[in-house]
Scaffold this motif. Structure first.
Motif, PDB file in Angstrom:
ATOM      1  N   ARG A 194       4.855  -4.492   0.623  1.00 18.55           N
ATOM      2  CA  ARG A 194       3.580  -4.863   0.308  1.00 18.55           C
ATOM      3  C   ARG A 194       2.607  -4.406   1.361  1.00 18.55           C
ATOM      4  O   ARG A 194       1.437  -3.534   1.156  1.00 18.55           O
ATOM      5  CB  ARG A 194       3.414  -5.835  -0.144  1.00 18.55           C
ATOM      6  N   GLU A 195       2.924  -4.855   2.404  1.00 18.00           N
ATOM      7  CA  GLU A 195       1.957  -4.513   3.691  1.00 18.00           C
ATOM      8  C   GLU A 195       1.946  -3.162   3.952  1.00 18.00           C
ATOM      9  O   GLU A 195       0.881  -2.343   4.194  1.00 18.00           O
ATOM     10  CB  GLU A 195       2.622  -5.414   4.914  1.00 18.00           C
ATOM     11  N   THR A 196       3.212  -2.428   3.753  1.00 14.46           N
ATOM     12  CA  THR A 196       3.190  -0.979   4.043  1.00 14.46           C
ATOM     13  C   THR A 196       2.396  -0.346   3.123  1.00 14.46           C
ATOM     14  O   THR A 196       1.673   0.838   3.397  1.00 14.46           O
ATOM     15  CB  THR A 196       4.693  -0.414   4.162  1.00 14.46           C
ATOM     16  N   PHE A 197       2.720  -0.596   1.831  1.00 16.91           N
ATOM     17  CA  PHE A 197       2.020   0.099   0.897  1.00 16.91           C
ATOM     18  C   PHE A 197       0.533  -0.132   0.785  1.00 16.91           C
ATOM     19  O   PHE A 197      -0.256   0.761   0.680  1.00 16.91           O
ATOM     20  CB  PHE A 197       2.198  -0.539  -0.714  1.00 16.91           C
ATOM     21  N   GLU A 198      -0.031  -1.106   1.229  1.00 23.77           N
ATOM     22  CA  GLU A 198      -1.509  -1.434   1.574  1.00 23.77           C
ATOM     23  C   GLU A 198      -1.943  -0.594   2.603  1.00 23.77           C
ATOM     24  O   GLU A 198      -3.191   0.092   2.526  1.00 23.77           O
ATOM     25  CB  GLU A 198      -1.492  -2.890   1.745  1.00 23.77           C
ATOM     26  N   ARG A 199      -1.211  -0.571   3.660  1.00 22.22           N
ATOM     27  CA  ARG A 199      -1.592   0.267   4.834  1.00 22.22           C
ATOM     28  C   ARG A 199      -1.829   1.717   4.348  1.00 22.22           C
ATOM     29  O   ARG A 199      -2.701   2.618   4.774  1.00 22.22           O
ATOM     30  CB  ARG A 199      -0.777   0.257   6.135  1.00 22.22           C
ATOM     31  N   ALA A 200      -0.793   2.221   3.491  1.00 22.42           N
ATOM     32  CA  ALA A 200      -0.860   3.524   3.047  1.00 22.42           C
ATOM     33  C   ALA A 200      -1.948   3.827   2.128  1.00 22.42           C
ATOM     34  O   ALA A 200      -2.727   4.891   2.067  1.00 22.42           O
ATOM     35  CB  ALA A 200       0.375   3.769   2.365  1.00 22.42           C
TER      36      ALA A 200
ATOM     37  N   ARG B 186      -5.040   6.526   2.542  1.00 26.87           N
ATOM     38  CA  ARG B 186      -5.406   7.432   1.424  1.00 26.87           C
ATOM     39  C   ARG B 186      -6.878   7.556   1.222  1.00 26.87           C
ATOM     40  O   ARG B 186      -7.272   8.705   0.834  1.00 26.87           O
ATOM     41  CB  ARG B 186      -4.332   7.152   0.255  1.00 26.87           C
ATOM     42  N   GLN B 187      -7.386   6.503   1.189  1.00 25.25           N
ATOM     43  CA  GLN B 187      -8.842   6.432   1.148  1.00 25.25           C
ATOM     44  C   GLN B 187      -9.601   7.104   2.118  1.00 25.25           C
ATOM     45  O   GLN B 187     -10.569   7.582   1.997  1.00 25.25           O
ATOM     46  CB  GLN B 187      -9.439   4.963   1.194  1.00 25.25           C
TER      47      GLN B 187
ATOM     48  N   THR C 231       0.820   9.451   3.688  1.00 27.94           N
ATOM     49  CA  THR C 231       1.710   8.818   4.109  1.00 27.94           C
ATOM     50  C   THR C 231       3.031   8.946   3.801  1.00 27.94           C
ATOM     51  O   THR C 231       3.219   9.160   2.646  1.00 27.94           O
ATOM     52  CB  THR C 231       1.637   7.149   4.119  1.00 27.94           C
ATOM     53  N   VAL C 232       4.059   9.391   4.847  1.00 28.30           N
ATOM     54  CA  VAL C 232       5.650   9.605   4.366  1.00 28.30           C
ATOM     55  C   VAL C 232       6.107   8.257   4.903  1.00 28.30           C
ATOM     56  O   VAL C 232       5.845   7.670   6.289  1.00 28.30           O
ATOM     57  CB  VAL C 232       6.056  10.604   5.348  1.00 28.30           C
TER      58      VAL C 232
ATOM     59  N   MET D 241       4.686   5.788  -5.708  1.00 26.11           N
ATOM     60  CA  MET D 241       5.240   7.190  -5.670  1.00 26.11           C
ATOM     61  C   MET D 241       4.308   7.997  -6.752  1.00 26.11           C
ATOM     62  O   MET D 241       3.750   9.040  -6.484  1.00 26.11           O
ATOM     63  CB  MET D 241       6.734   7.440  -5.976  1.00 26.11           C
ATOM     64  N   GLU D 242       4.221   7.258  -7.711  1.00 26.55           N
ATOM     65  CA  GLU D 242       3.536   8.428  -8.997  1.00 26.55           C
ATOM     66  C   GLU D 242       1.894   8.598  -8.579  1.00 26.55           C
ATOM     67  O   GLU D 242       1.612   9.494  -8.974  1.00 26.55           O
ATOM     68  CB  GLU D 242       3.459   7.407 -10.345  1.00 26.55           C
ATOM     69  N   ASP D 243       1.208   7.527  -7.806  1.00 28.90           N
ATOM     70  CA  ASP D 243      -0.120   7.783  -7.631  1.00 28.90           C
ATOM     71  C   ASP D 243      -0.453   8.466  -6.428  1.00 28.90           C
ATOM     72  O   ASP D 243      -1.609   8.515  -6.106  1.00 28.90           O
ATOM     73  CB  ASP D 243      -0.901   6.409  -8.007  1.00 28.90           C
ATOM     74  N   GLY D 244       0.742   8.712  -5.748  1.00 28.00           N
ATOM     75  CA  GLY D 244       0.466   9.466  -4.310  1.00 28.00           C
ATOM     76  C   GLY D 244       0.243   8.893  -3.317  1.00 28.00           C
ATOM     77  O   GLY D 244      -0.223   9.361  -1.844  1.00 28.00           O
ATOM     78  N   THR D 245       0.264   7.277  -3.280  1.00 29.98           N
ATOM     79  CA  THR D 245       0.085   6.544  -2.151  1.00 29.98           C
ATOM     80  C   THR D 245       0.881   6.833  -1.000  1.00 29.98           C
ATOM     81  O   THR D 245       0.537   6.751   0.041  1.00 29.98           O
ATOM     82  CB  THR D 245       0.029   4.945  -2.594  1.00 29.98           C
ATOM     83  N   ILE D 246       2.354   7.249  -1.208  1.00 33.50           N
ATOM     84  CA  ILE D 246       3.233   7.283  -0.499  1.00 33.50           C
ATOM     85  C   ILE D 246       3.979   8.621  -0.794  1.00 33.50           C
ATOM     86  O   ILE D 246       4.150   8.827  -2.040  1.00 33.50           O
ATOM     87  CB  ILE D 246       4.278   6.144  -0.205  1.00 33.50           C
TER      88      ILE D 246
END
Length: 436
Positions: free
Chosen positions: A94-100, A104-105, A110-111, A132-137
Motif C-alpha cells: 500500500r505504501e509503495t502504491f501510494e508513493r507511485a 504519477r500526479q 514508476t517501475v 497495473m490497469e490504471d498505470g500507477t505502476i
C-alpha cells in the motif's frame, strides 16, 4: 528510491561485494540474455517504443533479472522501486502504491520490481491488478518458479512472461574476465581449473564472481596456478540448483523418464545422478521407475515391472548409498528394454468406452445362474466352456449385448509383444472361422 549511501554521495566508496560493483551499467553489457536484449528482441523493442509494459522475468538465480529491471527503468526515465515478496506484506504494498500515485500526479512513471513474486499469496497478487490497469505502476516481477503454476491467471493476463536463460560458458567467461579486470589480476588457475571454476558456478553469474572473489582472497600468489584439485580445496563448490518440491524436481524426473523412454541409458543415468545428488528421495525415483515399466515397456518385456519393484525392495533392504545401485541397474535395464505403450493406450481407450457406454450389462450367457429364477431368465444359457472347445478357444462374444466388438489392445512388433500379436491374430482367425 536512493539508498543512504547514494543520497550522501558515498555510493562509489562504500564497501560492496565485487558482484555488486560489476553490475552492468547498460543493457548492452548484460551477458547471456541476447534473446531478450539483442536488436529486435522483446525488451529492446519495448525500450525503443518509449513505453514499458508489465513483465514477469522467469529464470534461475544470477541471470540478471534484477539488473535488467533497474536498467529498463533507468533508460526509460522511470522511477525504480524494489520489493521482496519474502519480506514485504500488504502494508508495504500500500505504501509503495501510494508513493507511485503521487509520482504519477507529478508526471513521473514508476517501475515496481518485485523479487520472488511467487511468494505472494493470491490476495497479495490480486492487489497489483488495479494499479497495473490504471498505470500507477509498471510491474516487473521476478521468479525462479514456473509462473503458470505459481502466479494468478489474472496477473499473468496483464503481464508478458519473459524467460531468462541459465548463463552458458561463454557468458560466464565474459563475466570472469570483467572480474579479473576489476581486480587487476587474472585468476591463478590452470586452463582446466578455470573451466572447472566456471562449471562450479552452475550457470549463476553472481555465484561465479563470488567464487572468484573467494579464490583471490584465499590464494597465495607465490603458490602459482592452481589445478582442479587445488581449486576444489580452496573454494566451496556451489550446490547444484535443485529444490525437490518445485520446478527442478519435476523437470529432472521428466528428463529421466523421457531418457528411459528414448532408450538412452547414459542420459538416464545422468538425470538419475542429478536427482540423487540434489537430495531427491530415492523411493520417489523408485516409484517413477515402476511407472516407466508399466507405461512405456509393459508387455514388450513383462519382467520389467518385476525388476523395477525388486529395485525398490533392494533399496528398502540396503538403504543408501548401496541401494541406489539397484536403482541405477534397473534404470539401465528399462532404458534398454523394448518399448511399448500399447497397454497404456488400450487402457485409456477402454476407459473412454466404459464412460460412453453407460451401464450396459454383460451378455447373459457369461453370467452365473446360482438360482432357479436366474436360470429361467436365461443366465448362463449357451455358455461355451473354453477348455472344452477346439484349441481351447470358443470365440464367444464377451462384450455387452447391443455393443459392437471393440479393439483396444494393438500390440507392437517389439520384444515379447510380437509373440502376443501372433496369438491375437490366431484368435481372430478362429473367431472369424466359427462365425461362418
Amino acid at each position: 528510491m536512493a539508498s543512504l549511501f547514494e543520497a550522501a554521495g558515498l555510493e562509489d566508496s562504500a564497501p560492496r561485494p565485487l558482484a555488486d560493483r560489476l553490475r552492468p551499467k547498460t543493457l548492452a553489457e548484460v551477458a547471456g540474455q541476447d534473446h531478450l536484449l539483442a536488436h529486435g528482441a522483446p525488451l529492446t523493442r519495448m525500450v525503443e517504443s518509449g513505453s514499458l509494459r508489465s513483465v514477469i522475468f522467469w529464470g534461475p538465480p544470477g541471470t540478471g533479472k534484477t539488473t535488467v529491471a533497474r536498467l529498463l527503468a533507468s533508460v526509460s526515465g522511470y522511477e525504480f522501486e524494489q520489493l521482496s515478496a519474502i519480506t514485504s506484506g500488504v502494508q508495504g504494498l500500500r505504501e509503495t502504491f501510494e508513493r507511485a500515485r503521487k509520482r504519477r500526479q507529478d508526471g513521473i512513471a514508476t517501475v515496481l520490481f518485485v523479487d520472488e513474486i511467487h511468494r505472494f499469496n493470491r490476495a497479495q497478487q490480486d492487489a497489483f491488478l488495479p494499479v497495473m490497469e490504471d498505470g500507477t505502476i509498471t510491474l516487473v516481477g521476478a521468479t525462479t518458479e514456473n509462473p503458470s503454476f505459481e502466479l494468478n491467471g489474472a496477473l499473468l493476463s496483464r503481464a508478458t512472461v519473459l524467460r531468462f536463460h541459465r548463463l552458458d560458458e561463454s557468458a560466464l567467461e565474459t563475466l570472469l574476465q570483467r572480474a579479473e579486470t576489476a581486480q587487476g589480476a587474472r585468476a591463478p588457475l590452470t586452463p582446466d581449473a578455470r573451466a572447472q571454476l566456471i562449471n562450479m558456478a552452475d550457470g549463476d553469474g553472481r555465484a561465479l564472481i563470488n567464487l572468484f572473489e573467494e579464490l583471490m582472497a584465499a590464494h597465495d600468489p607465490a603458490a602459482g596456478d592452481l589445478d582442479i584439485e587445488g581449486l576444489a580445496d580452496l573454494v566451496q563448490r556451489r550446490a547444484p540448483l535443485y529444490d525437490k518440491s518445485r520446478d527442478a524436481h519435476y523437470d529432472l524426473i521428466s528428463a529421466l523418464h523421457k531418457s528411459v523412454r528414448g532408450s538412452d541409458p547414459d542420459a538416464a543415468l545422468y538425470w538419475l545422478a542429478r536427482m540423487l545428488t540434489g537430495g531427491e528421495d530415492p523411493l520417489y525415483i523408485a516409484r517413477r521407475l515402476v511407472r516407466m515399466a508399466v507405461e512405456d515397456i509393459a508387455l514388450a518385456e513383462p519382467h520389467a515391472l518385476s525388476l523395477a519393484i525388486a529395485a525398490k525392495d533392494a533399496y528398502d533392504f540396503l538403504g543408501s548409498p548401496e541401494g541406489e545401485l539397484a536403482l541405477a541397474q534397473v534404470t539401465v535395464h528399462l532404458a534398454l528394454a523394448p518399448k511399448s505403450n500399447a497397454v497404456y493406450t488400450a487402457y485409456k481407450a477402454a476407459m473412454a468406452s466404459a464412460r460412453d457406454s453407460g451401464s450396459l450389462p454383460p451378455p447373459r450367457h457369461i453370467l452365473n445362474a446360482p438360482t432357479r429364477l436366474m436360470k429361467e431368465e436365461g443366465y448362463g444359457e449357451g455358455y461355451a466352456y473354453d477348455h472344452n472347445a477346439p484349441e481351447g478357444f470358443s470365440g464367444q462374444n464377451y462384450f455387452p449385448e447391443g455393443m459392437a466388438r471393440e479393439t483396444y489392445y494393438r500390440p507392437t512388433e517389439r520384444g515379447y509383444e510380437s509373440e502376443l500379436a501372433k496369438r491375437l491374430a490366431r484368435f481372430q482367425r478362429l473367431r472369424e472361422g466359427r462365425a461362418e
